[in-house]
Design a protein around this motif. Structure first.
Motif, short mmCIF file in Angstrom:
data_model
loop_
_atom_site.label_atom_id
_atom_site.label_comp_id
_atom_site.label_asym_id
_atom_site.label_seq_id
_atom_site.Cartn_x
_atom_site.Cartn_y
_atom_site.Cartn_z
N TRP A 82 -9.26 4.85 99.01
CA TRP A 82 -10.61 4.83 99.58
C TRP A 82 -10.71 5.78 100.78
O TRP A 82 -11.67 6.55 100.89
CB TRP A 82 -10.97 3.41 100.02
CG TRP A 82 -12.27 3.37 100.79
CD1 TRP A 82 -13.52 3.34 100.27
CD2 TRP A 82 -12.42 3.38 102.21
NE1 TRP A 82 -14.46 3.33 101.28
CE2 TRP A 82 -13.81 3.35 102.48
CE3 TRP A 82 -11.52 3.40 103.27
CZ2 TRP A 82 -14.32 3.34 103.78
CZ3 TRP A 82 -12.02 3.40 104.57
CH2 TRP A 82 -13.40 3.37 104.81
N ARG A 100 -21.18 9.72 98.48
CA ARG A 100 -20.89 8.52 97.66
C ARG A 100 -19.65 8.69 96.79
O ARG A 100 -19.45 7.97 95.83
CB ARG A 100 -22.10 8.17 96.77
CG ARG A 100 -23.27 7.60 97.54
CD ARG A 100 -24.48 7.36 96.65
NE ARG A 100 -24.14 6.53 95.49
CZ ARG A 100 -24.11 5.20 95.51
NH1 ARG A 100 -24.36 4.55 96.62
NH2 ARG A 100 -23.82 4.53 94.41
N PHE A 147 -17.48 5.46 96.57
CA PHE A 147 -17.92 4.46 95.60
C PHE A 147 -17.52 4.85 94.18
O PHE A 147 -17.04 4.01 93.41
CB PHE A 147 -19.44 4.28 95.69
CG PHE A 147 -20.01 3.40 94.62
CD1 PHE A 147 -19.94 2.02 94.73
CD2 PHE A 147 -20.60 3.94 93.48
CE1 PHE A 147 -20.45 1.20 93.74
CE2 PHE A 147 -21.12 3.13 92.49
CZ PHE A 147 -21.04 1.76 92.62
N GLU A 148 -17.72 6.11 93.84
CA GLU A 148 -17.40 6.57 92.49
C GLU A 148 -15.90 6.46 92.20
O GLU A 148 -15.50 6.21 91.06
CB GLU A 148 -17.86 8.02 92.32
CG GLU A 148 -19.37 8.18 92.41
CD GLU A 148 -19.79 9.63 92.36
OE1 GLU A 148 -18.95 10.48 91.99
OE2 GLU A 148 -20.94 9.93 92.72
N GLU A 208 -15.08 2.18 92.41
CA GLU A 208 -15.78 1.23 91.54
C GLU A 208 -15.04 0.90 90.25
O GLU A 208 -14.86 -0.29 89.92
CB GLU A 208 -17.19 1.77 91.23
CG GLU A 208 -18.06 0.80 90.44
CD GLU A 208 -17.89 0.94 88.94
OE1 GLU A 208 -18.04 -0.06 88.22
OE2 GLU A 208 -17.54 2.07 88.50
N PRO A 209 -14.58 1.89 89.46
CA PRO A 209 -13.91 1.51 88.20
C PRO A 209 -12.62 0.72 88.43
O PRO A 209 -12.33 -0.22 87.68
CB PRO A 209 -13.64 2.86 87.52
CG PRO A 209 -13.73 3.88 88.59
CD PRO A 209 -14.71 3.35 89.59
N THR A 233 -13.72 -2.97 89.64
CA THR A 233 -14.36 -3.81 88.62
C THR A 233 -13.42 -4.11 87.46
O THR A 233 -13.30 -5.26 87.04
CB THR A 233 -15.64 -3.12 88.09
OG1 THR A 233 -15.31 -1.80 87.62
CG2 THR A 233 -16.68 -3.00 89.18
N ARG A 266 -19.28 -5.15 80.48
CA ARG A 266 -19.50 -4.25 81.62
C ARG A 266 -20.21 -2.98 81.18
O ARG A 266 -21.11 -2.48 81.86
CB ARG A 266 -18.16 -3.91 82.27
CG ARG A 266 -18.24 -2.90 83.40
CD ARG A 266 -16.85 -2.46 83.82
NE ARG A 266 -16.92 -1.44 84.86
CZ ARG A 266 -17.08 -0.15 84.63
NH1 ARG A 266 -17.23 0.27 83.37
NH2 ARG A 266 -17.14 0.72 85.62
N ARG A 301 -23.85 -0.33 84.62
CA ARG A 301 -23.66 -0.21 86.05
C ARG A 301 -22.29 0.40 86.32
O ARG A 301 -21.31 0.02 85.72
CB ARG A 301 -23.78 -1.56 86.74
CG ARG A 301 -25.18 -2.17 86.65
CD ARG A 301 -25.24 -3.49 87.39
NE ARG A 301 -26.58 -4.07 87.34
CZ ARG A 301 -26.92 -5.23 87.90
NH1 ARG A 301 -26.01 -5.94 88.54
NH2 ARG A 301 -28.15 -5.68 87.81
N GLY A 302 -22.25 1.31 87.28
CA GLY A 302 -20.99 1.97 87.58
C GLY A 302 -20.64 3.01 86.54
O GLY A 302 -21.46 3.46 85.74
#
Length: 289
Positions: A197, A212, A215-216, A219-220, A223, A262, A267-268
């Motif tokens: 991160w 962003r 986040f990209e 996120e995977p 989740t 998912r 989303r994502g």
């Protein structure tokens, strides 16, 4: 010609950060045999070393990607928009492949290791699972590190690597005290996730077209990791009295259903969408002109 020290100093001031990034963390990794050996004995050290070697297979992919990514990113430094698009695409596709393949490999490890390597190595199966998850994150982090080096910010990478190594030592000692050798994998995965991160944030700050990015990148992994934990936990609760193979099959089925759910939410990152785009790209490159 004469030997010019000023040229040597300029070369060292540029290249020393690339070398220290690998040397210092490697030296700081020496805590593992010392701490594990004292707390868990020589057998614990052997299991940790074996688990590290077995889980390093995804890192071989990372090494190839890094060698290709660094010159590509270096050539695109003058075009920040094209570089951002290329970096995002690389990260999306690598993350999609890893997030679709690695979780099922993690599920298969407990029944796979005793059959292939022998029952005595089954004690390290959980540790291999954690190291495998960490290796998948390191593969994506290798792309970010290549961009840091290509943009001339290897010093930032070195500072992050040293801080991460110190955290691995501190958290690793505490984790081994509470969870045994599995604590090495838990602490290493947690630190690598944090390091991923922070590295993504540093890279995004250097390019206005990479907003962003954190986040990209995260996120995977977050989740799919949560879905993996849910699938494994439910399979153990439902099939706790059955063998490891039955538990793995149930967990794989649950994970498949959760991943498809998912994907349906849109989303994502779309893992299957990126995989299809990658396959189409490879077919287009192999097609005759």
């Amino acid at each position: 010609g004469t030997f010019r020290w000023d040229i040597v100093k300029r070369l060292l001031s540029f290249g020393i950060w690339f070398q220290l990034t690998g040397i210092i963390p490697a030296a700081l990794q020496g805590w593992i045999p010392l701490v594990v050996g004292r707390m868990e004995g020589k057998d614990g050290v052997g299991l940790v070393n074996w688990a590290t070697a077995l889980a390093s297979v995804p890192l071989a992919v990372s090494s190839v990607l890094t060698r290709v990514a660094y010159p590509a990113y270096s050539r695109m430094q003058e075009d920040s928009a094209a570089l951002a698009d290329y970096l995002r695409t690389s990260i999306r596709r690598v993350s999609a492949v890893l997030c679709l393949a690695i979780p099922f490999g993690v599920i298969a490890l407990p029944p796979f290791i005793p059959v292939v390597f022998g029952e005595r190595w089954s004690l390290a199966s959980t540790l291999v699972q954690w190291f495998t998850l960490e290796a998948s994150m390191l593969a994506v982090q290798g792309l970010l590190n290549s961009q840091q080096n290509a943009s001339g910010h290897a010093r930032e990478r070195m500072y992050v690597a040293i801080t991460g190594s110190l955290l691995r030592f501190g958290l690793g000692v505490v984790a081994v005290m509470h969870w045994g050798i599995v604590g090495v994998g838990v602490s290493a995965t947690a630190v690598t996730l944090t390091e991923l991160w922070f590295t993504a944030r540093l890279v995004s700050r250097r390019n206005p077209h990479l907003s962003r990015l954190e986040f990209e990148v995260m996120e995977p992994f977050l989740t799919v990791g949560a879905l993996l934990a849910l699938a494994v936990g439910c399979s153990r609760l439902a099939m706790g009295q059955d063998g490891l193979l039955v538990q793995a099959l149930v967990a794989a089925g649950l994970l498949t259903a959760l991943v498809l759910a998912r994907e349906a939410t849109r989303r994502g990152l779309s893992l299957l969408g990126e995989l299809r785009a990658l396959v189409q790209h490879l077919r287009a490159r192999r097609a005759p002109p």
